[in-house]
Design an enzyme around this catalytic site. Structure first.
Site, PDB file in Angstrom:
ATOM      1  N   LYS A 101      27.702  -4.839 -24.921  1.00  0.00           N
ATOM      2  CA  LYS A 101      26.718  -3.694 -24.456  1.00  0.00           C
ATOM      3  C   LYS A 101      25.299  -4.172 -24.307  1.00  0.00           C
ATOM      4  CE  LYS A 101      29.225   0.337 -25.891  1.00  0.00           C
ATOM      5  NZ  LYS A 101      29.054   1.455 -26.611  1.00  0.00           N
ATOM      6  N   GLU A 184      18.798   2.259 -30.010  1.00  0.00           N
ATOM      7  CA  GLU A 184      18.607   2.858 -28.515  1.00  0.00           C
ATOM      8  C   GLU A 184      17.985   3.973 -28.902  1.00  0.00           C
ATOM      9  OE1 GLU A 184      21.687   2.560 -25.433  1.00  0.00           O
ATOM     10  OE2 GLU A 184      21.778   4.807 -25.816  1.00  0.00           O
ATOM     11  N   ARG A 276      38.218  -0.713 -16.961  1.00  0.00           N
ATOM     12  CA  ARG A 276      39.833  -0.441 -16.870  1.00  0.00           C
ATOM     13  C   ARG A 276      39.837   1.143 -16.635  1.00  0.00           C
ATOM     14  NH1 ARG A 276      39.566   3.438 -20.887  1.00  0.00           N
ATOM     15  NH2 ARG A 276      38.034   2.889 -22.360  1.00  0.00           N
TER      16      ARG A 276
HETATM   17  P1  ADP Z   1      31.215   4.133 -27.140  1.00  0.00           P
HETATM   18  O1  ADP Z   1      31.397   3.018 -26.227  1.00  0.00           O
HETATM   19  O2  ADP Z   1      31.309   3.821 -28.550  1.00  0.00           O
HETATM   20  O3  ADP Z   1      32.263   5.382 -26.481  1.00  0.00           O
HETATM   21  P2  ADP Z   1      28.857   5.134 -25.778  1.00  0.00           P
HETATM   22  O4  ADP Z   1      27.654   4.029 -25.642  1.00  0.00           O
HETATM   23  O5  ADP Z   1      29.684   5.063 -24.430  1.00  0.00           O
HETATM   24  O6  ADP Z   1      29.524   4.589 -27.175  1.00  0.00           O
HETATM   25  O7  ADP Z   1      28.403   6.593 -26.122  1.00  0.00           O
HETATM   26  C1  ADP Z   1      29.251   7.390 -26.702  1.00  0.00           C
HETATM   27  C2  ADP Z   1      28.540   9.011 -26.446  1.00  0.00           C
HETATM   28  O8  ADP Z   1      27.499   8.939 -27.453  1.00  0.00           O
HETATM   29  C3  ADP Z   1      28.004   9.255 -25.139  1.00  0.00           C
HETATM   30  O9  ADP Z   1      28.858   9.826 -24.347  1.00  0.00           O
HETATM   31  C4  ADP Z   1      27.006  10.177 -25.758  1.00  0.00           C
HETATM   32  O10 ADP Z   1      27.523  11.481 -25.774  1.00  0.00           O
HETATM   33  C5  ADP Z   1      26.393   9.682 -26.921  1.00  0.00           C
HETATM   34  N1  ADP Z   1      25.182   8.873 -26.677  1.00  0.00           N
HETATM   35  C6  ADP Z   1      25.236   7.567 -26.385  1.00  0.00           C
HETATM   36  N2  ADP Z   1      24.058   7.068 -26.422  1.00  0.00           N
HETATM   37  C7  ADP Z   1      23.263   8.105 -26.639  1.00  0.00           C
HETATM   38  C8  ADP Z   1      21.848   8.076 -26.594  1.00  0.00           C
HETATM   39  N3  ADP Z   1      20.945   6.963 -26.395  1.00  0.00           N
HETATM   40  N4  ADP Z   1      21.295   9.372 -27.022  1.00  0.00           N
HETATM   41  C9  ADP Z   1      22.154  10.571 -27.159  1.00  0.00           C
HETATM   42  N5  ADP Z   1      23.474  10.269 -27.218  1.00  0.00           N
HETATM   43  C10 ADP Z   1      24.048   9.221 -26.923  1.00  0.00           C
END
Ligand code: ADP
Length: 446
Positions: A101, A184, A276
């Site tokens: 990431k 983040e 994927r």
């Molecule tokens: P993973 O790969 O573990 O699924 P993600 O980065 O895709 O993690 O994030 C999963 C979920 O977390 C997102 O769909 C969103 O709902 C929430 N999320 C991720 N980043 C943020 C952020 N910076 N602020 C608020 N919510 C977030």
């Protein structure tokens, strides 16, 4: 799901399975099924050497990695290619880049795709505190190798930061054998919107529009749909363009998904790219009238895109509900047991993708998701009505499951109005609460 398409296009399948899965539908559907020897199911499905050995014994041409286990493992993709077989998915180096990431965010930023303010942190505690105060609170601690919401923490204040970093690192190490984390900016109540892309590996790419996946619990998707309600076309198109740009710049091969979060002012930020097929891919299939697995096979075989961008149209509305064996009364802990009865009345506008059958033991070895219900309507209202009716008719007896909870979500007025964000389930907790059946309900049912 994958074997069904293989059969539809006249290709035979060889399946692998762990002992615990010996009665699973994929085992009976495949022409041959080979048991992998390993103590645990996870051990079996992550055993690259054993899987390649089976492929060689049966002289298969290609391997589809499914959506779990090895599907985003660059070493597996590389091993498949090294043995002269075709991996139905992207190139190993692209899987590796997008699986990290921190690196993928940098890549997105270099290509003009917006990312939320963030900082990678190593070294002394004072560095963390300095970086965190630059981003501001609340913020998220995230695992570089993360997935499924693991290794993620919301941090509200400086006092909490170091302890949360420590525990996120521990979780990241346990789940991903990689303790790198980053900070983040936390976006308040964002929507999760993702774009399906296909690439030919030579720099040509198309998108298949968006999926709305904001209905989440503990950062994991519960209900998904396409198109996204109340999203301006201008922003949707900008996200599609950004996703295609990333696919072009990585010379992306095969199917992938670029995930974004969108704030209340419709500003969007790159989250990650999943290299994927996604669990929620059927909503795209229903509104675009395509079979994404067939597209994956065609691309792997010919290194050409099956469609031009202008061939892809979005029509109607589709909603997917993830059906999980879990206990809504016990904080959604996974539930185990035997499925005593399973019945689903199918219609042309309802699709039931399931990995279980009547009599199957639901153990704690796997994720709690056992099936997906996907319904189509000419518009969102129709899709909601169809989903509500289908959930009503669906019977899963023997193991506790989230069908009653899904019914409450689908019939919720805020959901119906399309005011979605990732805190919806938390915010509406009270109105979504489980109401156990009373004695008079049971009498009425009988
Ligand atoms: P993973 O790969 O573990 O699924 P993600 O980065 O895709 O993690 O994030 C999963 C979920 O977390 C997102 O769909 C969103 O709902 C929430 N999320 C991720 N980043 C943020 C952020 N910076 N602020 C608020 N919510 C977030």
């Amino acid at each position: 799901r994958i074997i069904r398409t293989l059969h539809a296009v006249g290709i035979e399948a060889i399946a692998v399975y762990h002992h615990e899965d010996r009665t699973a539908p994929h085992v009976s559907l495949a022409k041959e099924a080979v048991e992998l020897t390993a103590e645990t199911a996870t051990g079996a499905y992550l055993d690259i050497d054993q899987i390649i050995q089976v492929a060689k014994t049966f002289s298969v041409q290609a391997i589809h990695p499914g959506y779990g286990f090895l599907s985003e493992n660059s070493s597996f993709a590389a091993a498949v290619e090294q043995h002269g077989l075709t991996f139905i998915g992207p190139q190993p180096n692209v899987i590796a880049l997008m699986g990290d990431k921190i690196e993928s965010r940098r890549f997105a930023e270099r290509n003009g795709v917006p990312v939320a303010p963030s900082a990678t942190v190593q070294g002394a505690d004072t560095d963390f505190l300095r970086q965190a105060s630059k981003i501001g609170f609340p913020l998220l601690v995230k695992a570089a190798a993360g997935g499924g919401g693991k290794g993620m923490r919301i941090v509200h204040s400086e006092e909490q930061l170091l302890a949360d970093i420590e525990s996120a690192r521990g979780e990241a190490l346990r789940y991903f054998s990689d303790e790198r984390i980053y900070l983040e900016k936390y976006i308040e109540k964002p929507r999760h919107i993702e774009i399906q892309v296909l690439g030919d590996g030579k720099g040509n790419a198309i998108h298949l529009f968006e999926r709305e996946c904001s209905i989440q619990r503990r950062f994991q998707k519960v209900v998904e749909e396409s198109p996204a309600p109340n999203l301006s076309i201008r922003i949707r198109d900008a996200m599609c363009e950004a996703a295609v740009k990333l696919a072009q710049e990585t010379r992306y091969l095969n199917a992938g998904t670029v995930e974004f979060i969108v704030d209340s002012k419709e500003k969007f930020y790159f989250l990650e790219m999943n290299t994927r097929l996604q669990v929620e891919h059927p909503v795209t299939e229903l509104v675009c009238g395509v079979d994404l697995v067939e597209a994956q096979i065609e691309i792997a075989a010919s290194k050409q895109l099956p469609w031009q961008q202008s061939d892809i149209k979005q029509a109607g509305h589709a909603i997917e509900c993830r059906i999980c064996c879990e206990s809504p009364e016990m904080e959604f802990q996974p539930a185990t047991g035997v499925i005593r009865s399973l019945s689903f009345p199918s219609t042309p506008v309802r699709r039931f993708d399931n990995g279980v059958h009547q009599g199957q033991i639901i153990s704690a070895s796997f994720d709690s998701m056992v099936a997906k219900l996907i319904c189509f309507g000419q518009n969102r209202e129709e899709a909601i009505a169809e989903t509500a009716a289908a959930l009503n008719e669906l019977v899963i007896l023997g193991v506790e499951n989230n069908v009653p909870f899904l019914q409450k979500i689908i019939s919720h007025p805020v959901f119906a109005a399309g005011h979605l964000h990732n805190q919806f389930l938390e915010e509406q907790k009270d109105s979504l609460q489980h109401t156990p059946l009373t004695e008079s309900d049971l009498v009425a049912l009988i």
